[in-house]
Design an enzyme around this catalytic site. Structure first.
Site, PDB file in Angstrom:
ATOM      1  N   LYS A 174       0.848  -1.188   0.000  1.00  0.00           N
ATOM      2  CA  LYS A 174       0.000   0.000   0.000  1.00  0.00           C
ATOM      3  C   LYS A 174       0.885   1.239   0.000  1.00  0.00           C
ATOM      4  O   LYS A 174       1.469   1.619   1.021  1.00  0.00           O
ATOM      5  CB  LYS A 174      -0.907   0.031   1.233  1.00  0.00           C
ATOM      6  CG  LYS A 174      -1.854   1.222   1.227  1.00  0.00           C
ATOM      7  CD  LYS A 174      -1.817   1.948   2.557  1.00  0.00           C
ATOM      8  CE  LYS A 174      -2.635   3.211   2.594  1.00  0.00           C
ATOM      9  NZ  LYS A 174      -2.149   4.293   1.731  1.00  0.00           N
ATOM     10  N   GLY A 226       6.670   5.716   8.473  1.00  0.00           N
ATOM     11  CA  GLY A 226       5.723   6.829   8.607  1.00  0.00           C
ATOM     12  C   GLY A 226       5.846   7.430   9.988  1.00  0.00           C
ATOM     13  O   GLY A 226       6.906   7.355  10.616  1.00  0.00           O
ATOM     14  N   SER A 227       4.747   8.011  10.461  1.00  0.00           N
ATOM     15  CA  SER A 227       4.833   8.760  11.718  1.00  0.00           C
ATOM     16  C   SER A 227       4.901   7.827  12.923  1.00  0.00           C
ATOM     17  O   SER A 227       4.423   6.692  12.890  1.00  0.00           O
ATOM     18  CB  SER A 227       3.611   9.675  11.861  1.00  0.00           C
ATOM     19  OG  SER A 227       2.459   8.896  12.103  1.00  0.00           O
ATOM     20  N   GLY A 231       2.762   4.472  13.727  1.00  0.00           N
ATOM     21  CA  GLY A 231       3.588   3.303  14.012  1.00  0.00           C
ATOM     22  C   GLY A 231       3.254   2.683  15.365  1.00  0.00           C
ATOM     23  O   GLY A 231       3.249   1.459  15.521  1.00  0.00           O
ATOM     24  N   GLU A 248       9.830   2.248  10.975  1.00  0.00           N
ATOM     25  CA  GLU A 248      10.787   3.321  10.695  1.00  0.00           C
ATOM     26  C   GLU A 248       9.998   4.613  10.804  1.00  0.00           C
ATOM     27  O   GLU A 248       9.135   4.869   9.973  1.00  0.00           O
ATOM     28  CB  GLU A 248      11.345   3.116   9.278  1.00  0.00           C
ATOM     29  CG  GLU A 248      12.512   3.976   8.972  1.00  0.00           C
ATOM     30  CD  GLU A 248      13.573   3.822  10.023  1.00  0.00           C
ATOM     31  OE1 GLU A 248      13.861   4.826  10.683  1.00  0.00           O
ATOM     32  OE2 GLU A 248      14.082   2.703  10.216  1.00  0.00           O
ATOM     33  N   CYS A 282      12.644  11.790   6.864  1.00  0.00           N
ATOM     34  CA  CYS A 282      12.870  11.358   8.261  1.00  0.00           C
ATOM     35  C   CYS A 282      14.261  11.766   8.681  1.00  0.00           C
ATOM     36  O   CYS A 282      14.530  11.956   9.849  1.00  0.00           O
ATOM     37  CB  CYS A 282      12.738   9.857   8.461  1.00  0.00           C
ATOM     38  SG  CYS A 282      11.897   8.965   7.209  1.00  0.00           S
ATOM     39  N   GLU A 383       8.915  16.626  15.677  1.00  0.00           N
ATOM     40  CA  GLU A 383       9.169  16.505  14.237  1.00  0.00           C
ATOM     41  C   GLU A 383       8.190  17.391  13.473  1.00  0.00           C
ATOM     42  O   GLU A 383       6.986  17.374  13.732  1.00  0.00           O
ATOM     43  CB  GLU A 383       8.985  15.051  13.780  1.00  0.00           C
ATOM     44  CG  GLU A 383       9.325  14.887  12.306  1.00  0.00           C
ATOM     45  CD  GLU A 383       9.332  13.441  11.847  1.00  0.00           C
ATOM     46  OE1 GLU A 383       8.354  12.722  12.130  1.00  0.00           O
ATOM     47  OE2 GLU A 383      10.313  13.044  11.181  1.00  0.00           O
TER      48      GLU A 383
HETATM   49  C1  UN1 Z   1      14.188   9.350   4.677  1.00  0.00           C
HETATM   50  O1  UN1 Z   1      14.761  10.284   5.185  1.00  0.00           O
HETATM   51  O2  UN1 Z   1      12.961   9.275   4.740  1.00  0.00           O
HETATM   52  O3  UN1 Z   1      19.335   9.159   3.953  1.00  0.00           O
HETATM   53  C2  UN1 Z   1      14.934   8.302   3.928  1.00  0.00           C
HETATM   54  C3  UN1 Z   1      19.035   9.449   2.816  1.00  0.00           C
HETATM   55  C4  UN1 Z   1      18.144   8.613   1.933  1.00  0.00           C
HETATM   56  C5  UN1 Z   1      17.040   7.941   2.616  1.00  0.00           C
HETATM   57  C6  UN1 Z   1      16.252   8.837   3.487  1.00  0.00           C
HETATM   58  N1  UN1 Z   1      18.978   7.745   1.177  1.00  0.00           N
HETATM   59  O4  UN1 Z   1      19.491  10.394   2.323  1.00  0.00           O
END
Ligand code: UN1
Length: 493
Positions: A174, A226-227, A231, A248, A282, A383
């Site tokens: 999804k 996601g958040s 999560g 994550e 993230c 965040e």
């Molecule tokens: C994310 O921040 O949601 O670290 C993933 C990075 C990427 C992945 C980031 N390759 O720059």
């Protein structure tokens, strides 16, 4: 204008609801990309039923042959890289250079997975008894539910789906409802590469589709990015149902700039870290912690350069920063700007929606910098997922490390210094899954483990060799060829 479908039970199908959602370009909402199904639990039910059949077949294909399919996926991604980058920018906004990087991460992940098919190591160890063999090996688990965010529309699904498939699982996928087109193309490519159709299912739709996947008793494992809020809910369900779960989630990543840093290098780093992907990563740099000796000079350099970043359509040449993904995300940034002002931080740049000309048609927000941000304030702790950077002044490295660690999240951190001792102290003392020295908080490579500590995750890692442990189960085999009953722990002692 195209009407897209979900891919369930080996066919492209409408959703059970018969309803569709519009997918529009966030840089120009007049641009309608297509209509995508708004699925529900009935679609998930059919998808899981079919995926179970896919699993029964796929788990018996030798891992190197499963890897061959993923190699072909990598080859197709190489061929279609530019086209996919363009459609990705069109549906989520980040500039083409970034979406090309996103596709490249999928390519790297595909080729890594292909070779992993010829490794998937177990262990062979001595038995304590004579004429007895002892070993461990890896088995597939079942149907994997894959729920992914909008910010890396290709890379993050590939981080999960490719290892899941290589290990012999079937997948119900999804994608985030902001980026269904990229999800569609990824599944199309898996099928073109020769994946048996029932091994992958694509169910488009809102959050209820994700809920139905998590709730389904025949989905044995779930991987979610996601958040932290969502999560946690997924974690409750999976805990109750004894499902394997990889989470994550959020980050509040800091870049630390010490007095001995190369300031020009740190400046390039913070601009890329804070405003790349419009701060919607993230791993975004959302905190800048600067030592007092260089604080004022560095902040001035930063504000001057950030003011020159060019906002616009990510598909146009010269654009540094694209739009935010949608209006609620922009409103959320607006809310945090008010919170920052209310907490007495100094607004040094931005703080408003970006408007005028073409920008009026998209969800643009000015790159925003707050200085004098107090450690412990909401702006510094929560965040935001947008182009907002908080600057905090500290007296030394020890205080910087404390401020870095004093948040609920722990994804990535970064330290700019020329002192090798401080660099190694940082690796040891910063509570993050990833620490960069003299590079920003983003830049993870596909063949290393990716993930964070504390409320960022639940101990699993994506990427590299570790993700293969998540998507497979260890089994142990003992072969006694002595012809006699040998009792472990008893006969030798
Ligand atoms: C994310 O921040 O949601 O670290 C993933 C990075 C990427 C992945 C980031 N390759 O720059």
């Amino acid at each position: 204008m195209t009407t897209f479908k979900s891919f369930i039970a080996g066919e492209w199908v409408e959703s059970s609801t018969g309803e569709y959602a519009e997918n529009r370009n966030p840089a120009d909402t007049r641009d309608l990309i297509g209509l995508f199904p708004k699925g529900d639990a009935r679609d998930v039910q059919r998808a899981v039923e079919s995926a179970k059949k896919g699993f029964a077949l796929w788990k018996n294909i030798p891992a190197p042959a499963r890897g061959d399919v993923l190699r072909r996926v990598g080859d197709i991604l190489v061929r279609r890289k530019d086209e996919i980058a363009d459609l990705m920018t069109r549906e989520m906004g980040k500039p083409i250079a970034e979406t090309k990087g996103d596709v490249q991460e999928g390519i790297d992940t595909a080729y890594y997975a292909a070779t992993e098919g010829r490794r998937l190591f177990g262990h062979t160890v001595p038995s304590e008894l004579r004429n007895k063999w002892a070993m461990s090996f890896r088995r597939p688990i079942g149907v994997a539910g894959i729920i992914t965010p909008f910010n890396f529309p290709l890379a993050i699904p590939t981080w999960k789906i490719f290892p899941a498939l290589l290990c012999g699982n079937a997948v119900v996928f999804k994608p985030a409802s902001d980026v269904p087109h990229t999800g569609h193309v990824l599944v199309e490519i898996l099928l073109d590469a020769g994946l048996p159709p029932e091994v992958v299912q694509l169910v488009h739709g809102p959050g209820r589709v994700g809920n139905a996947i998590v709730d389904h008793p025949d989905v044995a494992l779930v991987s979610f990015t996601g958040s932290t809020e969502i999560g946690s809910k997924i974690g409750e369900t999976c805990g109750r149902m004894h499902k394997r779960l990889s989470l994550e989630m959020g980050g509040k990543n800091a870049m630390i700039v010490l007095d001995d840093a190369d300031l020009d290098l740190a400046l390039d780093g913070v601009l890329w870290g804070a405003f790349g992907t419009t701060g919607q990563r993230c791993t975004a740099t959302s905190r800048l912690i600067v030592q007092e000796g260089v604080h004022d000079a560095f902040v001035k350099m930063l504000v001057d350069r950030a003011a020159k970043l060019k906002l616009g359509d990510g598909r146009k040449k010269g654009t540094d920063v694209g739009p935010m993904v949608n209006e609620p995300s922009r409103k959320n940034v607006e809310t945090y700007v008010q919170i920052g002002k209310g907490e007495g931080a100094t607004l040094a740049l931005g703080g408003k929606q970006a408007t005028g000309g073409e920008l009026d048609h998209g969800y643009f927000y000015q790159p925003t910098i707050f200085t004098n941000v107090k450690a412990g304030s909401r702006l510094e702790q929560e965040e935001i997922f947008g182009p907002v950077l908080s600057v905090t002044k500290v007296k030394d490295a020890a205080e910087a490390f404390t401020v870095n660690n004093d948040v609920m999240y722990g994804l990535s951190s970064s330290v700019y210094t020329r002192d090798v001792n401080i660099a190694f102290q940082a690796l040891q003392q910063l509570d993050n899954g990833i620490t960069y020295i003299n590079a920003p908080t983003i830049g993870a490579e596909a063949h290393l483990p990716f993930g964070g500590v504390k409320a960022t995750g639940n101990g699993h890692r994506e990427g590299g060799w570790e993700v293969y442990e998540f998507f497979s189960e260890t089994k142990v085999g003992y072969i006694d060829y002595s012809g006699a009953l040998q009792r472990a722990q008893i006969d030798n002692y």
